[in-house]
Design a protein around this motif. Structure first.
Motif, PDB file in Angstrom:
ATOM      1  N   ALA A  76      -5.324  13.524   4.727  1.00 31.90           N
ATOM      2  CA  ALA A  76      -5.975  13.132   5.980  1.00 31.90           C
ATOM      3  C   ALA A  76      -5.897  11.622   6.137  1.00 31.90           C
ATOM      4  N   VAL A  77      -5.945  11.193   7.385  1.00 30.82           N
ATOM      5  CA  VAL A  77      -6.060   9.772   7.688  1.00 30.82           C
ATOM      6  C   VAL A  77      -7.349   9.602   8.479  1.00 30.82           C
ATOM      7  N   GLY A  78      -8.196   8.714   8.001  1.00 36.45           N
ATOM      8  CA  GLY A  78      -9.505   8.544   8.635  1.00 36.45           C
ATOM      9  C   GLY A  78      -9.616   7.244   9.399  1.00 36.45           C
ATOM     10  N   PHE A  79     -10.251   7.329  10.550  1.00 34.48           N
ATOM     11  CA  PHE A  79     -10.477   6.142  11.378  1.00 34.48           C
ATOM     12  C   PHE A  79     -11.937   6.100  11.803  1.00 34.48           C
ATOM     13  N   LYS A 116       0.907  14.136  16.937  1.00 38.04           N
ATOM     14  CA  LYS A 116       2.232  14.637  17.323  1.00 38.04           C
ATOM     15  C   LYS A 116       3.054  14.992  16.080  1.00 38.04           C
ATOM     16  N   ARG A 117       2.734  14.309  14.980  1.00 35.36           N
ATOM     17  CA  ARG A 117       3.461  14.575  13.732  1.00 35.36           C
ATOM     18  C   ARG A 117       2.681  15.503  12.803  1.00 35.36           C
ATOM     19  N   ASP A 118       1.654  16.091  13.328  1.00 37.25           N
ATOM     20  CA  ASP A 118       0.874  17.072  12.574  1.00 37.25           C
ATOM     21  C   ASP A 118       0.261  16.491  11.301  1.00 37.25           C
ATOM     22  N   TRP A 120       0.825  -1.211   0.000  1.00 31.04           N
ATOM     23  CA  TRP A 120       0.000   0.000   0.000  1.00 31.04           C
ATOM     24  C   TRP A 120       0.860   1.263   0.000  1.00 31.04           C
ATOM     25  N   VAL A 121       1.989   1.224   0.657  1.00 30.37           N
ATOM     26  CA  VAL A 121       2.850   2.413   0.700  1.00 30.37           C
ATOM     27  C   VAL A 121       3.388   2.698  -0.705  1.00 30.37           C
ATOM     28  N   ARG A 122       3.738   1.624  -1.398  1.00 30.26           N
ATOM     29  CA  ARG A 122       4.260   1.767  -2.765  1.00 30.26           C
ATOM     30  C   ARG A 122       3.230   2.475  -3.649  1.00 30.26           C
ATOM     31  N   ILE A 123       1.983   2.076  -3.512  1.00 26.57           N
ATOM     32  CA  ILE A 123       0.914   2.666  -4.322  1.00 26.57           C
ATOM     33  C   ILE A 123       0.680   4.123  -3.925  1.00 26.57           C
ATOM     34  N   ALA A 124       0.693   4.363  -2.624  1.00 29.39           N
ATOM     35  CA  ALA A 124       0.482   5.738  -2.149  1.00 29.39           C
ATOM     36  C   ALA A 124       1.619   6.640  -2.626  1.00 29.39           C
ATOM     37  N   GLU A 125       2.834   6.110  -2.602  1.00 31.55           N
ATOM     38  CA  GLU A 125       3.980   6.899  -3.086  1.00 31.55           C
ATOM     39  C   GLU A 125       3.828   7.211  -4.573  1.00 31.55           C
ATOM     40  N   LEU A 179       3.544   7.127   6.840  1.00 28.87           N
ATOM     41  CA  LEU A 179       2.552   8.185   6.622  1.00 28.87           C
ATOM     42  C   LEU A 179       3.174   9.562   6.790  1.00 28.87           C
ATOM     43  N   ALA A 180       4.088   9.658   7.733  1.00 31.42           N
ATOM     44  CA  ALA A 180       4.742  10.953   7.944  1.00 31.42           C
ATOM     45  C   ALA A 180       5.490  11.367   6.682  1.00 31.42           C
TER      46      ALA A 180
END
Lengths: 341, 305
Positions: free
Chosen positions: A107-110, A141-143, A69-74, A100-101
């Motif tokens: 946005a990250v949704g939960f 914390k990481r904004d 998933w990170v590869r795709i997001a990148e 994610l940072a």
């Protein structure tokens, strides 16, 4: 014919899920048999960009269960797409947060469906509430902007006050409130579906919260409306009709394209393994319920409504979930205020 | 997420202030010195405390009688603990035998005979022995203290990662004394325990906790050098509303500030509080493309252009 304007792709990156929410509209648990490979997914990202969409939301299932998933997001970031992710946080590690940072998602949704015990019960995963808020704490914390999504049913309607307090204290940036539909696993829990009065109460809660709480961006989802005294108070602007197939599409993990990912029936417009996304998007025969809406299409209580042309029968996913047809809103603020159901 | 720190988040200064209200004057070797006197409870064998208190004073038959009267079981006993202004523990006494004589500036102990007689008398028939009928004594610094601390509250502390200049091998025994202070302000403790609050957290805490008084149970972490003569000293203090000693990790673990705020806000509607404004682009009201608020129910809300 309504003019289209491609903006958002919501992508069920995998149907695999490590939660077992009783209201899951996708009935997510195990991956689909034929999910897109990494190579296909990368190609699809390029197609998203080519058609002109601006924003990609990775959803599921639980998207982070796929290792790539990170590869795709990148890749999406490389294509200058804004990337968001919807997750249950259960499988997250410090590495996930580091990733994610670096990605800087918009946005990250939960999902937040109650206080600890109720949330864990509704989501079928012990400890999931604690995990979500541990992760939110770290992301803040990481904004990194954090969004909470609450699906309301009879069990958690009374918990909204406590949820709101918690979201305020954790400084969550946005809160989307929606109702649970009788589809997927929730079809077996129809007794938990809100009635018209409870739905209106929920609308009042959203409206009051929006008016009082400016630090958090609180919105009723597209299933909340429409018109009347509450219609414009649950969202930023007046409802202009469902945007499925007009500004947005949903894509299932096997490449099936729909107007809205949540829509379970009447909605398959093609598969990217068979046609390009451009072909699907530009096919004048696709997304007819949205693009070729005619007021004569309105069904049930929506027929004859003065707002019919503009409203188009509310949220189409909600309409199909309740009535297996388009343009038929099961709930409506205006109708309730006028003494209907 | 749990954190462990022995240097930071220390409420020792706060406790030092609080203990000033517990100041008493005690005459030691002819000199009147200030002491801080607190009371705490522990499970103990009365016989042991009797022997410690009256070492060198009690006759053999008296100690044997006390042993027969009190048996071998442990009972809940109240202790007076004396600190010097630097928060070294300088004395401990069982209040069954000793009490503060404020006028006489001393700890006044019952005589051995009175103590034994009292233990032989049914509780309902006992009479308070006035302070002027008592003798001066020096509270134990040895067995009673060690017993009180060691048997009940000795802890190991994982100080891995701490920047210690000393020999990393154990050179001191650590104890945690649970001490309750009544009706104290909670906000100063919170602000001291959480020095890195965001503006929002600080604002919420101030609005919720300002002026709020609560009974607080503190963990007094006492350090006692093993092989040398220095007195045991109060090194670290945590408020159990915020933190606890975790026996598994051997660390003092803190709740997140959010959890503490939520606990104190359970009946408040925080949406009605004045929250600090935000002016970052992310927090501007979202601009809709066409007026729709979101993208079906799975959409994320937020900034749009």
């Amino acid at each position: 014919m309504i003019a289209v304007d491609p903006q958002v792709v919501v992508w069920e990156y995998t149907l695999a899920c490590n939660s077992h929410c009783i209201h899951c509209g996708s009935d997510a648990r195990t991956p689909r048999k034929n999910e897109l490979s990494t190579e296909e997914a990368i190609d699809f990202v390029h197609q998203i960009k080519e058609v002109g969409f601006k924003r990609l939301i990775l959803s599921g299932g639980e998207p982070t269960l796929r290792q790539d998933w990170v590869r795709i997001a990148e890749e999406a970031k490389t294509e200058n797409l804004e990337v968001g992710i919807l997750s249950n946080a259960l499988a997250w590690t410090p590495k996930t947060i580091d990733a994610l940072a670096s990605l800087r998602p918009f946005a990250v949704g939960f999902s937040v469906d109650g206080e600890p015990e109720l949330h864990d019960y509704l989501r079928g995963a012990e400890g999931s509430h604690q995990k979500v808020f541990d992760v939110i704490h770290e992301l803040k914390k990481r904004d990194i902007p954090v969004c909470a999504v609450t699906a309301v049913n009879k069990r958690n309607l009374g918990s909204l006050f406590s949820i709101r307090n918690r979201l305020i204290v954790y400084d969550v940036d946005a809160w989307q409130i929606q109702v649970a539909f009788p589809m997927g696993r929730m079809a077996s829990h129809r007794d938990l579906i809100l009635d018209a009065h409870e739905y209106y109460q929920l609308g009042e809660f959203i409206a009051e919260t929006r008016e009082r709480l400016h630090r958090m961006n609180v919105q009723g989802a597209d299933c909340m409306g429409y018109y009347g005294q509450l219609g414009q108070r649950v969202r930023e602007n007046e409802w202009q009709g469902c945007l499925a197939g007009i500004e947005s599409i949903g894509v299932e993990s096997d490449g099936t394209v729909k107007g809205c990912l949540a829509m379970r029936i009447l909605s398959c417009e093609g598969n990217i393994r068979e046609k390009s996304l451009r072909e699907i998007w530009e096919d004048s025969n696709n997304f007819k319920y949205s693009r070729q809406f005619n007021v004569s299409s309105l069904k049930g209580d929506c027929r004859g409504c003065n707002y019919g042309t503009q409203c188009r029968g509310g949220c189409q996913t909600q309409s199909t979930a309740f009535f297996q047809e388009f343009h038929h809103a099961p709930y409506c603020f205006l109708r309730y205020e006028q003494g209907g159901k | 997420m749990p954190e462990a720190e022995i240097v930071t988040r220390n409420l020792k200064d706060r406790i030092a202030e609080i203990l000033q209200d517990h100041t008493v004057e005690i005459t030691e070797e002819g000199i009147v010195v200030p002491r801080r006197l607190i009371k705490l409870h522990g499970e103990s064998r009365i016989y042991d405390d009797f022997v410690d208190t009256y070492a060198g004073q009690a006759e053999v038959f008296q100690t044997q009688l006390v042993e027969r009267l009190t048996g071998s079981g442990k009972t809940r006993e109240e202790y007076g603990v004396l600190f010097d202004p630097e928060l070294h523990i300088v004395g401990v006494f069982n209040t069954r035998f000793g009490d503060l004589d404020r006028e006489g500036k001393r700890i006044a102990f019952k005589t051995v005979n009175d103590a034994v007689l009292e233990m032989a008398t049914p509780v309902a028939d006992r009479k308070e022995i006035p302070l002027d009928k008592r003798i001066s004594g020096r509270p134990s610094l040895d067995r009673t203290l060690k017993k009180l601390l060691g048997e009940l509250h000795m802890v190991e502390l994982n100080r891995e990662g701490e920047n210690r200049k000393q020999d990393p091998h154990i050179s001191e025994a650590m104890y945690i004394l649970p001490v309750t202070h009544k009706e104290g302000l909670i906000l100063p403790d919170f602000l001291r325990a959480y020095p890195d609050l965001t503006d929002l957290q600080r604002t919420l805490a101030e609005q919720i906790m300002k002026g709020l008084k609560m009974d607080s149970r503190y963990g007094y972490l006492i350090s006692h050098p093993i092989d040398s003569s220095p007195l045991p000293q109060l090194k670290y203090v945590f408020n159990t509303h915020f933190a606890r000693y975790d026996h598994q990790t051997k660390r003092i673990v803190f709740k997140t500030p959010q959890e503490v705020i939520l606990e104190h806000a359970s009946r408040r509607d925080l949406s009605r509080t004045d929250l600090p404004p935000l002016d970052t682009p992310w927090h501007r009201p979202p601009q809709s493309y066409r007026g729709g608020s979101g993208v079906a129910e799975y959409a994320l809300i937020g900034r749009r252009n």
